[in-house]
Design an enzyme around this catalytic site. Structure first.
Site, short mmCIF file in Angstrom:
data_model
loop_
_atom_site.label_atom_id
_atom_site.label_comp_id
_atom_site.label_asym_id
_atom_site.label_seq_id
_atom_site.Cartn_x
_atom_site.Cartn_y
_atom_site.Cartn_z
N CYS A 55 0.84 -1.21 0.00
CA CYS A 55 0.00 0.00 0.00
C CYS A 55 0.87 1.26 0.00
CB CYS A 55 -0.91 -0.04 1.22
SG CYS A 55 -1.60 1.54 1.70
N CYS A 58 0.39 3.55 3.00
CA CYS A 58 1.01 2.98 4.20
C CYS A 58 2.50 3.31 4.23
CB CYS A 58 0.82 1.47 4.24
SG CYS A 58 -0.91 0.93 4.21
#
Length: 441
Positions: A55, A58
């Site tokens: 991600c 993230c």
């Protein structure tokens, strides 16, 4: 250019395998194996990030999350879960996207969603705000509790004494050889879903014990300790709930996991395995007190004198009552009857008043209130009357002087037709009516 690309690919591969944080960071790595020990059983406030290594958002959060963890070290715990690897934790806490941040405060089973900014400063500010709230609650005596114990009652209003602890040693004697129907939870202490179920199970156990008079019981097996039972019944996940009826194969419970769901299923089991309650004749004070004080509601019929109906007529009324008692047996109400004129204090207290038989009233002895049947004394009429009471409709009145009335001792009905009283016979043949004074006639 190729060498730079190779470094980036290698770096991405390392991140994908090992996650976004290293042991040298102040961010605590959380896994399915250590989450309950680190977070669930902790008294500390935790901020936990659920992320996926692939991600982009993230990866962008990593430096600020590390910065916040270092600033909050020793004050608030900051952790991270690779939810791509530990999918069970993501599912347990309803993680739908990445990164998701949750705040684990007093009640570790019910974290709150983090709503603040994603900079190091914003994260620290939100953490301190949550910490102040936690401390304020503790000062006020309000603690959510981590519920790290087992069957301790929780917030659902139940009591651990009503959940029977089942083991390899007592299971057969209590469950398989006993007369009660059992709902048995197989749990693991580290299981988050089991911890969520615990207060609901405890509260339901207390309700079920009261409402079924102990004919349906709730038990719990620590399947990590009592592995013989775990293997015998093929338990593969936690919590697993099974239903045991004497002499039958166990059945998997398929219902909801709330207190009301569990109680509803237990009452169905009770209803399926219980005959209709007995319709008792009111012969003394003890019959009335036990039926009314031990039940939420007691239904009382005052039936016509036996000379007015005969045995067939009375049995017809009692048959109607039996059908309704069977229909409403989940309620565990008391069902009583008396012959008109035998319990005048009771009739007076309920406003029945010596006419209009058969009559019926329902008493709530805890509130000392009653309701009168206004419709017909028939299966349909009584059903509508009791249905309205069950739904909180219908008018009620206080019982007499606020106490159960005096009850006279009475002889039980023998099941036969009534007989007119026998009068003494007089022989008028020896009386000379002509000799009687006319004033006497």
């Amino acid at each position: 250019m190729k060498s730079v690309l190779g470094v980036l690919v290698c770096t991405w591969a390392v991140l994908s395998v090992h996650g976004l944080y290293s042991p040298s960071d102040d961010v605590i790595e959380l896994t399915a194996a250590n989450f309950n020990r680190e977070v669930g059983q902790s008294d500390s406030l935790w901020l936990v990030e659920f992320y996926a290594p692939w991600c982009g958002h993230c990866r962008n959060l990593v430096p600020d999350w590390k910065k916040a963890a270092t600033a909050l070290k020793g004050i608030v715990k900051v952790g991270a879960v690779d939810a791509d690897q530990h999918k069970s934790l993501g599912g347990q806490f309803s993680v739908r996207g990445f990164p998701t941040i949750k705040i684990f405060g007093a009640n570790k089973n019910k974290p709150t969603d983090y709503q603040g900014g994603r900079t190091g400063e914003a994260i620290v500010e939100e953490a301190l705000k949550a910490l102040r709230s936690l401390v304020k609650d503790r000062l006020g005596g309000r603690t959510g509790g981590s519920d790290s114990g087992r069957q301790g009652g929780g917030s659902g209003g139940g009591s651990k004494k009503d959940v029977v602890e089942l083991t390899d040693d007592n299971f057969d004697r209590l469950v398989l050889e006993g007369d009660a129907v059992w709902m048995v939870e197989f749990f693991a202490p580290w299981c988050g879903h089991c911890k969520n179920l615990e207060p609901e199970w405890a509260a339901a156990a207390s309700d079920v014990k009261d409402q079924t008079k102990g004919r349906v019981r709730l038990g719990a097996v620590d399947a990590t300790v009592h592995q013989t039972l775990n293997s015998r019944y093929g338990v593969r996940g936690f919590p697993t709930i099974k239903i045991f009826r004497k002499g039958e194969e166990p059945e998997d419970y398929q219902g909801g996991r709330t207190r009301s769901d569990i109680v509803a299923r237990a009452l169905d089991l009770y209803s399926d395995n219980t005959p209709p309650p007995e319709i008792l004749e009111i012969l003394n004070e003890g019959v009335l007190k036990k039926s009314c004080e031990d039940s939420q509601l007691c239904v009382i019929a005052v039936l016509p004198h036996i000379l007015d109906t005969g045995a067939a007529g009375r049995n017809g009324y009692l048959e109607v009552m039996t059908k309704l008692a069977d229909k409403y047996k989940k309620k565990a109400w008391g069902w009583l009857w008396a012959e008109a004129g035998t319990q005048m204090d009771l009739e007076s207290a309920l406003g029945i008043g010596g006419f209009g038989y058969p009559a019926m009233a329902a008493i709530n002895a805890r509130k000392m209130k009653f309701a009168l049947l206004r419709g017909s004394f028939s299966e349909t009429g009584i059903h509508e009357f009791l249905r309205d009471l069950s739904m909180g409709r219908g008018s009620t009145s206080p019982v007499g002087a606020g106490v159960l009335p005096k009850i006279n001792a009475a002889e039980p009905w023998d099941g036969k037709d009534g007989e007119l009283p026998v009068e003494d016979d007089y022989d008028l043949s020896d009386i000379d009516l002509d000799d009687m004074d006319k004033d006497e006639l």
